[in-house]
Design a protein around this motif. Structure first.
Motif, short mmCIF file in Angstrom:
data_model
loop_
_atom_site.label_atom_id
_atom_site.label_comp_id
_atom_site.label_asym_id
_atom_site.label_seq_id
_atom_site.Cartn_x
_atom_site.Cartn_y
_atom_site.Cartn_z
N MET A 190 0.93 -4.71 -33.07
CA MET A 190 0.41 -3.74 -34.02
C MET A 190 -0.53 -4.47 -34.97
SD MET A 190 0.62 -2.28 -37.34
CE MET A 190 1.67 -3.51 -38.01
N ASN A 191 -1.67 -3.89 -35.18
CA ASN A 191 -2.67 -4.41 -36.09
C ASN A 191 -2.69 -3.50 -37.32
OD1 ASN A 191 -5.06 -5.00 -37.46
ND2 ASN A 191 -6.22 -5.32 -35.59
N LYS A 192 -2.56 -4.08 -38.50
CA LYS A 192 -2.51 -3.24 -39.70
C LYS A 192 -3.77 -2.42 -39.90
CE LYS A 192 -3.70 -6.40 -43.47
NZ LYS A 192 -3.16 -7.02 -44.68
N ASP A 193 -4.87 -2.81 -39.27
CA ASP A 193 -6.12 -2.03 -39.37
C ASP A 193 -6.00 -0.68 -38.67
OD1 ASP A 193 -7.33 -4.01 -40.85
OD2 ASP A 193 -8.17 -5.01 -39.09
N GLN A 194 -4.96 -0.51 -37.83
CA GLN A 194 -4.72 0.77 -37.16
C GLN A 194 -4.15 1.81 -38.12
OE1 GLN A 194 -2.18 -1.30 -34.10
NE2 GLN A 194 -3.05 0.32 -32.83
N ILE A 195 -3.59 1.35 -39.23
CA ILE A 195 -2.93 2.24 -40.18
C ILE A 195 -3.95 2.69 -41.23
CG2 ILE A 195 -1.06 2.47 -41.85
CD1 ILE A 195 0.37 0.23 -40.25
N LYS A 196 -4.09 4.00 -41.34
CA LYS A 196 -5.10 4.58 -42.23
C LYS A 196 -4.44 5.55 -43.22
CE LYS A 196 -8.46 2.79 -39.77
NZ LYS A 196 -8.96 1.52 -40.17
N PRO A 197 -5.10 5.81 -44.37
CA PRO A 197 -4.59 6.81 -45.31
C PRO A 197 -4.39 8.16 -44.63
CG PRO A 197 -6.33 5.53 -46.32
CD PRO A 197 -6.31 5.14 -44.86
N ASN A 198 -3.38 8.87 -45.10
CA ASN A 198 -3.01 10.21 -44.65
C ASN A 198 -2.29 10.25 -43.30
OD1 ASN A 198 -4.10 11.46 -46.99
ND2 ASN A 198 -6.12 11.19 -46.11
N MET A 199 -2.00 9.09 -42.70
CA MET A 199 -1.21 9.09 -41.47
C MET A 199 0.24 9.40 -41.81
SD MET A 199 -2.73 5.78 -39.39
CE MET A 199 -2.03 6.17 -37.79
N ARG A 200 0.91 10.13 -40.90
CA ARG A 200 2.34 10.41 -41.07
C ARG A 200 3.13 9.12 -40.81
NH1 ARG A 200 5.57 14.05 -38.33
NH2 ARG A 200 5.12 12.86 -36.48
#
Length: 109
Positions: free
Chosen positions: A1-11
């Motif tokens: 998992m790359n933290k760049d995959q996580i974006k604002p407003n994701m559940r």
């Protein structure tokens, strides 16, 4: 998992598909959750280390990992106040420079 995959407003859900919150932002190694999802008005967060995977617009984390700054602070204060626990503070919360990855509690280290 790359933290760049996580974006604002994701559940954010746990591995049992229970809602944890919504990503507000990533700050260092922490996912800050949107306050609007919590009735207590406190700032909740999830450590990136607890992320199991990112699936589309959903971040899946280990169960029970969302916490508040207040809860962490209370745990550290409790540990300092109780002799049976205070002797293990380094193991529980890490001590700056000891390679635990937690960087110490910041209280009395």
């Amino acid at each position: 998992m790359n933290k760049d995959q996580i974006k604002p407003n994701m559940r954010v859900v746990d591995t049992h598909d229970h809602a944890v919150g919504t990503v507000d932002r990533i700050e260092g190694d922490i996912i800050d959750l949107a306050r609007k999802d919590f009735a207590d008005g406190l700032h909740h967060f999830v450590p990136l280390a607890a992320v199991k995977q990112v699936d589309g617009d959903t971040v899946i984390v280990e169960p029970g990992v969302a916490t508040t700054v207040e809860a962490v602070t209370a745990s550290i204060e409790y540990a300092h106040a109780h002799p049976a626990v205070s002797s293990r503070i380094g193991a529980l919360f890490g001590v700056s420079g000891h390679g635990t990855g937690f960087g110490g509690s910041g209280i009395g280290d």
